[in-house]
Design an enzyme around this catalytic site. Sequence first.
Site, short mmCIF file in Angstrom:
data_model
loop_
_atom_site.label_atom_id
_atom_site.label_comp_id
_atom_site.label_asym_id
_atom_site.label_seq_id
_atom_site.Cartn_x
_atom_site.Cartn_y
_atom_site.Cartn_z
N HIS A 168 0.79 -1.24 0.00
CA HIS A 168 0.00 0.00 0.00
C HIS A 168 0.82 1.30 0.00
CE1 HIS A 168 -3.02 -2.95 1.13
NE2 HIS A 168 -3.97 -2.07 0.92
N HIS A 170 -10.35 -7.61 -6.14
CA HIS A 170 -10.74 -6.75 -5.02
C HIS A 170 -11.58 -5.57 -5.53
CE1 HIS A 170 -9.96 -3.74 -1.82
NE2 HIS A 170 -9.87 -4.80 -1.03
N CYS A 192 -16.55 1.09 1.14
CA CYS A 192 -15.59 1.71 0.22
C CYS A 192 -15.84 1.33 -1.23
CB CYS A 192 -14.16 1.27 0.54
SG CYS A 192 -13.44 2.10 1.94
N GLU A 222 -12.64 -9.85 -0.33
CA GLU A 222 -13.28 -8.55 -0.58
C GLU A 222 -13.44 -8.33 -2.07
OE1 GLU A 222 -10.63 -5.71 1.31
OE2 GLU A 222 -11.29 -6.36 3.28
N GLU A 245 -18.42 -3.99 0.66
CA GLU A 245 -17.72 -3.01 1.50
C GLU A 245 -18.20 -1.59 1.18
OE1 GLU A 245 -13.48 -3.32 1.11
OE2 GLU A 245 -13.13 -1.42 2.14
N CYS A 276 -10.61 1.98 6.55
CA CYS A 276 -10.74 2.67 5.28
C CYS A 276 -12.13 3.26 5.06
CB CYS A 276 -10.41 1.72 4.14
SG CYS A 276 -11.28 0.14 4.24
N CYS A 277 -13.16 2.55 5.54
CA CYS A 277 -14.54 2.93 5.15
C CYS A 277 -15.02 4.25 5.77
CB CYS A 277 -15.51 1.81 5.47
SG CYS A 277 -15.21 0.29 4.54
ZN ZN Z 1 -13.33 0.31 3.29
#
Ligand code: ZN
Length: 648
Positions: free
Chosen positions: A127, A253, A323, A305, A321, A398-399
């Site tokens: 990342h 993903h 996101c 995911e 998700e 992250c969300c």
């Molecule tokens: Zn997320």
Amino acid sequence: MRRLVPVSFDKVHIEDGFWGERLRVNRENTLPIQYTRCKATGVIDAFRLEWKSGDAKTPHVYWDSDAAKWIEAASYSLATHPDARLQRKVDDLVDLIASAQQEDGYLNCYFTTVAPEKRWSNLRQEHELYCAGHLIEAAVAHYEVTRSRTLLDVVCRYADYIDSVFGRRRGQQRGYPGHAEIELALVKLYRVTGRSNYLDLARYFIDERGRRPHYFDKEARQRGEAPAHNIGEVYDYYQAHLPVREQKTAEGHAVRVCYLYAGMADIAAETGDKELLAACRSVWNNIVKKRMYIHGGIGSNRFRERFTIDYDLPNEEAYAETCAAVGLVFFAHRMLQIEPDRRYSDVIERALYNGIISGASLDGKRFFYDNYLASFPGTHRFTGQRDPVRQNWFDTACCPPNLARLLASLGQYVYSQTADSVFVHLFVNGETGIWIGGRDVRLVQTTQYPWNENVRIDVSPASPATFTVAVRIPGWCEDARVTVNGEAVATTSGLSRGYLKLRRRWKKGDRIQLRLCMPVERVESHPSVRHNCGRIALQRGPVVYCLEQKDNGKDLHDVLLPRQTKLAMQAGSASLLKGIPVIVGKAFRRNAGEWKEDLYRTTRSGLRPCRIKAIPYFMWANRGEGEMLVWIREVDESVAPRRGNPRA
Ligand code: ZN
């Protein structure tokens, strides 16, 4: 190639109404809470670079992105609602981040303090470029709102450094990120600075992806690992199974897919690259025709995911998700500017009213990462799924900030314009001022949408002028009635890709009125969606409804809704639902009382009548833990008995 330009979020004043309330909660509750939780978990102080081996809180590889998304969200909020305290917090954090930049331009908490020897050694997994992308997005938002160059200059130095490390020139690494994000961020940086090397770098990352030999294998060998160590041992997880121009379906993903394709749409818009646009269209169609939940959620498989196969949309095990639905809006919004068509804006609306805002509680303080379409308390402890109760925060957080930045910039999704037209994509109470044909045009929307089917749009040019107001007629609406100054306009013949184009000489005081009839609809799934066979979902306008245990008791899976049952709207009365339209009707359940201790038996069950109450899906899990169900079993009246004759 971009035909439309979005009207900037800071020019769209959203007042009261549905979104006014959600944005207020985002501003007053969600943003402060997210800062507090970033502070408490160490995300913010990680930029002090004081971490030492043995410290309790070790920076995580994606912590930088949480802080960056918070800056981005807070910056948007400052543009529409100035707030000196919030401004100070943002500025302090910006200064702190700037202080963490290294001599060569590099900027990443984890790799500067915890694993400096591993810089750029695992693009597939770690990342680094993803975090860089979020820092760039934060910097662009901060600069656009405050005109301060502090963070913008920092990320330009960082992007210049990244540009020197990656590419096809001698001595450079031919890598690309395992998690797309920097691509769309670099396009934003290009747009704000005008420096084409950022656009070129974004294009390089996009075109390098999926080439053979695989870069991810090469870097694995350099780390002394076998390429098979690759998570899931597949490239499609990272959208690296093929060069992007050859990709036809959405693989891997889900968030990565959307960020990558949003970046590809950006490049196509900037450069006129038809091949990239064709790949975007193809993947878009695959998502929305075969792999998207009714609430706009995507990525059905919780183990990775990720997308799986066509029509594989489990409900209780849904991943979806938050996101990913946010990412789908990013992708859709970019496509919409290239080819104005309601197939994009319909999906934006679907995701916004359902699978995105379900990601936060109504008070904006607790969050969902997964957005299930059915939930049964207790089972989650054994399946590896997250509990079906909203959480304060997540290890991978992250969300929540993704939702916050989307809401804080919601205004940009409402309108787009060309030199002589304005497009109305969403129905949102509030107003905007747009420059068309050399004059200021004010548009005021007055509506209680989505609860009410009427939308009034007042069009007021500073002086009379000829231009087009293109109003989206939603795909869900089969009976739309439109008038201009009280005169009916034909809505069936005049539609262009789902937009009603009203071209005339507009003058002050002109008024468009829409009535978007919103009967309760029963929605079926394609027969290949095995999870929903014999089931329907309830939808009214753009809002998907669900049954919750709180209103309907346990064993929601056993509710049988006769095809002939008339479903009615009723104003919710309990505090959380006050004034919100709920759907009510008669249904049946099997008579559980007859069963005693049998688990199986051959005697057929009697049925007993019951009433159902369905609430908007996004409001579920705000009244304690309990069952929830979107897809309800539907039966023909002939198999259901009449009231008072349960064995008939
Ligand atoms: Zn997320």
